[in-house]
Design an enzyme around this catalytic site. Structure first.
Site, mmCIF file in Angstrom:
data_model
loop_
_atom_site.group_PDB
_atom_site.id
_atom_site.type_symbol
_atom_site.label_atom_id
_atom_site.label_comp_id
_atom_site.label_asym_id
_atom_site.label_seq_id
_atom_site.Cartn_x
_atom_site.Cartn_y
_atom_site.Cartn_z
ATOM 1 N N GLY A 112 0.796 -1.232 0.000
ATOM 2 C CA GLY A 112 0.000 0.000 0.000
ATOM 3 C C GLY A 112 0.825 1.275 0.000
ATOM 4 N N SER A 160 2.303 -3.420 -3.737
ATOM 5 C CA SER A 160 2.280 -2.385 -4.777
ATOM 6 C C SER A 160 2.431 -2.937 -6.195
ATOM 7 C CB SER A 160 3.341 -1.317 -4.487
ATOM 8 O OG SER A 160 3.059 -0.676 -3.248
HETATM 9 P P1 13P Z 1 -1.144 -3.375 -2.323
HETATM 10 O O1 13P Z 1 -1.165 -4.075 -3.656
HETATM 11 O O2 13P Z 1 -2.230 -2.356 -2.161
HETATM 12 O O3 13P Z 1 0.238 -2.857 -1.994
HETATM 13 O O4 13P Z 1 -1.466 -4.482 -1.199
HETATM 14 C C1 13P Z 1 -0.753 -5.670 -1.193
HETATM 15 C C2 13P Z 1 -1.393 -6.623 -0.267
HETATM 16 O O5 13P Z 1 -1.381 -6.435 0.943
HETATM 17 C C3 13P Z 1 -2.102 -7.770 -0.833
HETATM 18 O O6 13P Z 1 -2.372 -8.728 0.132
#
Ligand code: 13P
Length: 243
Positions: free
Chosen positions: A170, A207
């Site tokens: 994230g 990400s």
């Molecule tokens: P993001 O792709 O938003 O970084 O989240 C990754 C994740 O925690 C998937 O389980």
């Protein structure tokens, strides 16, 4: 074949989940058949997803389960009930479960075991924090999480591992190709040492976006992705799924 897994976390209402699935269903015939799609909706949306997708090859399941299927466990999610609506998979040990809900390795090990006993495939998540990476402890942490979390697992039953560096979740900070390659190679080695099938899929998460997915997919031992933010929209999810 790559596994393209969507972790919706605590997003979407059942109606929004249905709309996503309807849109997905119109696109599935255009997708490369070789990739396995997986969706992890919030528990309240599971049945909505199941109703739409149970006749397709898309797999779905809970983001967290209890290690018993029923009983006096207020607020928990039942793996057994998820099976009854057609679930085939479940997440275990996502870093948000470990950090925000204080899930310990011992409990995660029981969850992995219970899922396998039920005939569900655990997608077992591991990953180091930024402090652990900066102190050169990444591989040691991954090894510990695998040894402890898979302590009760059945090596001959199905299992998927997801490597998600906590600092890449994230944040828009995707791990470098070298960091991903090293981690996946080591996870593969450790799994073999623990007696698991060397073909156990290892997903990368953190990400993942349409513009970095094809490079990441080319790394040895990267067998797919676990996607958060970019999995919430059919367009970006399918752009990643078409790598
Ligand atoms: P993001 O792709 O938003 O970084 O989240 C990754 C994740 O925690 C998937 O389980």
């Amino acid at each position: 074949m790559k596994i393209i897994a969507a972790n919706w976390k605590l997003h979407k209402t059942p109606q929004e989940a249905r709309e996503f699935c309807d849109q997905l269903l119109t696109q599935i015939p255009k997708l490369k058949a070789k990739n396995q799609l997986m969706i992890f909706p919030s528990a309240l949306c599971l049945e909505a997803v199941a109703e739409k997708l149970k006749v397709t090859s898309v797999q779905f399941g809970l983001q967290n389960v209890h290690f018993e299927g029923q009983g006096a466990f207020t607020g928990e999610n039942s793996a057994t009930a998820s099976l009854s609506v057609g679930a085939q998979v479940a997440l275990v040990g996502h870093s948000e479960r470990r950090a925000l809900f204080h899930e310990k390795d011992e409990v995660l090990a029981k969850k992995v075991k219970f899922l396998q006993e039920q005939g569900l495939t655990p997608v077992f998540c591991i990953g180091e924090t930024l402090a652990e990476r900066e102190s050169q402890r990444t591989i040691e942490v991954l090894e510990y999480q695998l040894r402890e979390g898979l302590k009760l697992a059945f090596p001959q039953k199905s299992l998927v591992v997801a490597y998600e560096p906590v600092w890449a979740i994230g944040t828009g900070k995707v791990a470098s190709l070298e960091q991903v390659e090293e981690a996946h190679q080591e996870v593969n080695r450790i799994l073999k040492e623990l007696g698991f099938n060397s073909a156990t899929p290892i997903l990368y998460g953190g990400s993942v976006k349409p513009d970095n997915a094809s490079l990441l997919a080319s790394i040895p031992h990267v067998h797919g992705f676990l996607i958060g933010g970019a999995s919430l929209h059919v367009e970006s999810y399918l752009a990643i799924a078409s790598v």
